[in-house]
Design an enzyme around this catalytic site. Structure first.
Site, PDB file in Angstrom:
ATOM      1  N   TYR A 468       0.862  -1.093  -0.016  1.00  0.00           N
ATOM      2  CA  TYR A 468       0.072   0.115  -0.002  1.00  0.00           C
ATOM      3  C   TYR A 468       0.861   1.291   0.041  1.00  0.00           C
ATOM      4  O   TYR A 468       0.965   1.968  -1.111  1.00  0.00           O
ATOM      5  CB  TYR A 468      -1.012  -0.017   1.201  1.00  0.00           C
ATOM      6  CG  TYR A 468      -2.002   1.195   1.308  1.00  0.00           C
ATOM      7  CD1 TYR A 468      -3.068   0.964   0.389  1.00  0.00           C
ATOM      8  CD2 TYR A 468      -1.846   2.351   1.938  1.00  0.00           C
ATOM      9  CE1 TYR A 468      -3.870   2.096   0.275  1.00  0.00           C
ATOM     10  CE2 TYR A 468      -2.567   3.297   1.803  1.00  0.00           C
ATOM     11  CZ  TYR A 468      -3.656   3.223   0.801  1.00  0.00           C
ATOM     12  OH  TYR A 468      -4.643   4.374   0.958  1.00  0.00           O
ATOM     13  N   SER A 548      -6.440   1.032  -4.163  1.00  0.00           N
ATOM     14  CA  SER A 548      -6.572   2.312  -4.152  1.00  0.00           C
ATOM     15  C   SER A 548      -5.296   3.138  -4.434  1.00  0.00           C
ATOM     16  O   SER A 548      -4.584   2.903  -5.422  1.00  0.00           O
ATOM     17  CB  SER A 548      -7.077   2.605  -2.770  1.00  0.00           C
ATOM     18  OG  SER A 548      -7.497   3.877  -2.394  1.00  0.00           O
ATOM     19  N   ASP A 631     -17.960   3.715  -7.889  1.00  0.00           N
ATOM     20  CA  ASP A 631     -16.638   4.172  -6.939  1.00  0.00           C
ATOM     21  C   ASP A 631     -16.529   5.641  -7.149  1.00  0.00           C
ATOM     22  O   ASP A 631     -16.197   6.256  -7.831  1.00  0.00           O
ATOM     23  CB  ASP A 631     -15.348   3.657  -7.521  1.00  0.00           C
ATOM     24  CG  ASP A 631     -14.181   3.824  -6.299  1.00  0.00           C
ATOM     25  OD1 ASP A 631     -14.479   4.643  -5.426  1.00  0.00           O
ATOM     26  OD2 ASP A 631     -13.115   3.156  -6.284  1.00  0.00           O
ATOM     27  N   HIS A 666     -15.945   1.598  -4.015  1.00  0.00           N
ATOM     28  CA  HIS A 666     -14.453   1.367  -3.427  1.00  0.00           C
ATOM     29  C   HIS A 666     -14.081   0.222  -2.892  1.00  0.00           C
ATOM     30  O   HIS A 666     -12.974  -0.211  -2.788  1.00  0.00           O
ATOM     31  CB  HIS A 666     -13.935   2.702  -2.842  1.00  0.00           C
ATOM     32  CG  HIS A 666     -12.456   2.995  -2.754  1.00  0.00           C
ATOM     33  ND1 HIS A 666     -11.706   3.417  -4.081  1.00  0.00           N
ATOM     34  CD2 HIS A 666     -11.497   3.192  -1.958  1.00  0.00           C
ATOM     35  CE1 HIS A 666     -10.551   3.338  -3.772  1.00  0.00           C
ATOM     36  NE2 HIS A 666     -10.274   3.186  -2.544  1.00  0.00           N
TER      37      HIS A 666
END
Length: 706
Positions: A468, A548, A631, A666
């Site tokens: 991430y 993301s 999203d 999302h």
């Protein structure tokens, strides 16, 4: 691998006929430099031409996925592994325990009340829609236990509608509150109403977000009559969150500018808990947005807060509403970051993070000494809450191989009680977790977790690397059932704790932001290189995934080092770094990313933006981009444009596909059946393109009796 190559040809992967994606002539000028944006038209997700493109792309992707060997077997096994009890963080209200619960495969978890050993469903979101896409979001029970205020989101959107249910009758009251996004619910102590945040209005799912304000809703009144508690029209992009102190005396208000951790801290004096004046005197305890101030509790006139002021790893301070500006340090900053804390009676419960693993420490109120709490295993703590009487704290605790269990700690003797714990349909004792450290490009020491089956055979194995690296979000051990399917077939799963996260405090976060964003990509590339150099995997066997901000990560490193990876799964990613701030809440991310409006940051963003840097060559990994049509956080146009650019460049023979989920957003609120289908698609895609084939002589593990 020869057999894999033959199968690859048999499924006609090399002969993919991508849907036509016309290239437009849009060219933008940034600080004197012209940048083409040929797929600008794909940003309009509701345009007929875009809808046609979505349908064509989904049809192609579905054809490829349905040809993959053992996709049905992966799907069946995932459904088995998903079928276990799931427990959310508990809240004690009016003598009862409230929490989310799923008995296995419900599309949406239900909200239950547990009292005297009896569990009763008080809200079942599965009854709200036929397809399971109406999800419960925020919820709060009134202090007297009679009412439930709750939010519902449709099809994965961040937009909410709030309702109020009478728990005595089980029926909803007439009032419905709208225009709500990024809010919470906090009741006044008299149970007559609650505070929440909303926007002036919205003109659709993808509306811009400005002028959020805090309101008080009194039960029985229309939303138009709600009392405005705080607004800031001079700063329209500030986000506001409010909660009532446990004693009911104060309204604690946090104001943030975008996604930055730094905030202002205000207090409204409600005067009397049982007869609150919701427009009471406003006290500005902190007003300079220079550090994080997270309130952890109130004791009389004293507000206890976790702050990063002069303490990148965090310290706990005591503020005084009678003397704004005064503060006293209660718990000094230490070697390890403080991630969360709560004031509970005469104690402070403090969650620290040591090498991406959570520990719980208990201090007396003066902060003089710390006593560690013995937890079941190394893992992560979430949902820390103090009991109303201050005698205990509760939370959930999870690891990579153990789902969240509800724990309660008696603060008088630090005895740990398990309130609820799931039993998995598989024996996880066969899986082991190891933490190792590797050196990034600049020599920084970076940790990663490696999960594999006990007695792992020698030699490189198909490996799934997840990352991430942003917004101070830490990847502590957490449970996902789909990983077990990968592990039990001999695959390896790895989580890299990259800079940009919060694993080592504010300095670690800042080392992966703005001009330093390339550090995040370098860390991930170094993780892959370390796995290859140590013989755990090979480039032909390595799958990478991120969602993301992690989708941006996967897109960027696939462009920069395509030869390192066999398969890439960028999910709901931020792919157009020159325009991200122009959509919905995207402007809030400029604290981590910067903005192309700034000449200096434009050059940085232009150099790594996935959409603008797709390379040529023949070694690009097999890629399946994933996104969703609703999203409204990272708008799907990011993924659409990146996929179109990949298909146009077509670097190498491996497929470049996009999977677009309908009636989803999302990720939050996605129904279980959709989650299983997406996991089956991703797992079969990764397994096929990295060489993890289901071995005929290794049967799926038998179910363990529940």
């Amino acid at each position: 691998m020869l057999a894999l190559g033959a199968l690859l040809s048999a499924t006609a992967v090399h002969a993919l006929d991508y849907p036509e994606t016309p290239r437009g002539t849009v060219v933008d000028t940034y600080h004197g430099e012209q940048v083409a944006d040929p797929y600008r038209w794909l940003e309009d997700v509701d345009a007929p031409q875009v809808k046609k493109w979505i349908a064509a792309q989904n049809a192609l992707t579905r054809t490829h996925l349905d040809q993959l060997p053992d996709r049905a077997a992966w799907r069946a096994r995932l459904a088995q592994l998903w079928n276990y009890e799931k427990y959310g963080a508990p809240k004690r209200v009016a003598g009862a325990l409230f929490y989310r619960y799923n008995d296995g495969l419900l599309d949406q978890s239900v909200l239950v009340r547990e009292q005297a050993g009896q569990r009763k469903v008080v809200l079942d979101p599965n009854t709200l829609s036929a397809d399971g896409t109406l999800a419960l979001t925020d919820w709060a029970v009134s202090p007297d236990g009679r009412y439930l205020a709750y939010g519902v989101a449709e099809a994965g959107s961040d937009w909410n509608r709030y309702h109020v249910r009478d728990l005595r009758t089980g029926q909803d009251r007439a009032e419905v509150l709208e225009h709500i996004k990024f809010s919470n619910i906090s009741w006044s102590h008299d149970s007559a109403g609650f505070f929440y945040s909303r926007y002036p209005g919205s003109d659709g799912v993808f509306s811009d977000l400005e002028n959020q304000a805090i309101y008080y809703h009194k039960l029985g009144s229309a939303q138009a009559q709600d009392v405005l508690v705080l607004s800031d029209p001079e700063h329209p992009r500030r986000n506001m969150y409010a909660r009532v102190s446990d004693d009911g005396r104060y309204l604690l208000i946090s104001l943030r500018e975008g996604a930055r951790e730094e905030n202002a801290l205000y207090v409204r004096d409600l005067n009397q808990a049982e007869r609150p004046f919701v427009r009471g005197r406003l006290i500005k305890l902190v007003d300079d947005f220079s550090a994080k101030y997270q309130v952890i509790g109130v004791d009389g006139p004293y507000v206890y807060a976790l702050t990063t002021d002069a303490a990148p790893n965090g310290r706990i301070v005591r503020l005084d509403v009678r003397h704004p500006g005064r503060q006293k340090t209660v718990v000094e900053a230490g070697q390890w970051p403080i991630e969360d804390a709560r004031l509970a009676g005469q104690h402070l419960a403090v969650v620290v993070m040591r090498d991406a693993v959570n520990k719980l420490l208990v201090y007396p109120l003066d902060g003089s000494s710390a006593t560690p709490v013995v937890l079941p295993e190394l893992g992560s703590i979430s949902g820390l809450r103090a009991a109303p009487d201050g005698r205990s704290v509760s939370f959930t605790h999870a690891s990579f191989v153990s789902p969240a269990r509800q724990l309660e700690v008696d603060l008088s003797d630090l005895r740990v009680t398990t309130l609820n714990q799931a039993r998995l349909p598989v024996d996880t004792s066969d899986f082991v977790t190891e933490q190792v450290f590797f050196s990034s490009r600049d020599g920084t020491r970076v940790p990663m977790f490696i999960l594999r089956k006990r007695g792992h055979p020698g030699g490189p194995r198909p490996t799934w690397l997840y990352g991430y690296g942003g917004f101070s979000i830490s990847l502590t051990p957490w449970f996902k059932p789909e990983r077990l399917a990968w592990l039990e077939q001999g695959g390896v799963f790895v989580v890299a704790n990259l800079r940009g996260g919060g694993e080592y405090g504010a300095a670690w976060h800042k080392a992966g932001t703005l001009h330093n964003k390339q550090n995040v990509f370098d860390d991930f590339i170094a993780a892959a290189e370390s796995l290859i150099e140590t013989g755990i995997t090979s480039p032909e066997q390595l799958t990478i995934e991120g969602r993301s901000n992690g989708g941006l990560l996967v897109g960027a490193v696939s462009n920069q080092r395509p030869e390192l990876f066999a398969a890439a799964l960028p999910g709901v990613g931020v792919m157009d770094m020159l325009r991200f701030h122009k959509f919905t809440i995207g402007w809030a991310w400029t604290g981590d990313y910067g903005s192309s409006d700034d000449a200096d940051m434009f050059k940085v963003l232009r150099d790594y933006s996935p959409y603008h840097n797709v390379p040529g060559g023949d070694d690009y990994p097999a890629t399946m981009v994933t996104t969703a049509d609703h999203d409204d956080r990272v708008v799907p146009g990011h993924s659409f444009k990146f996929a179109a650019a990949l298909q146009h460049a077509d670097p190498g023979s491996a497929p470049k596909l996009i999977r677009i989920q309908t009636r989803a957003g999302h990720g939050a609120g996605m129904p279980t059946h959709m989650r299983i289908e997406q996991a089956a698609d991703e797992m079969s895609f990764a397994a096929f393109h990295s060489g993890l084939q289901r071995a005929a002589k290794i049967p799926w593990q038998k179910l363990v009796a529940r």
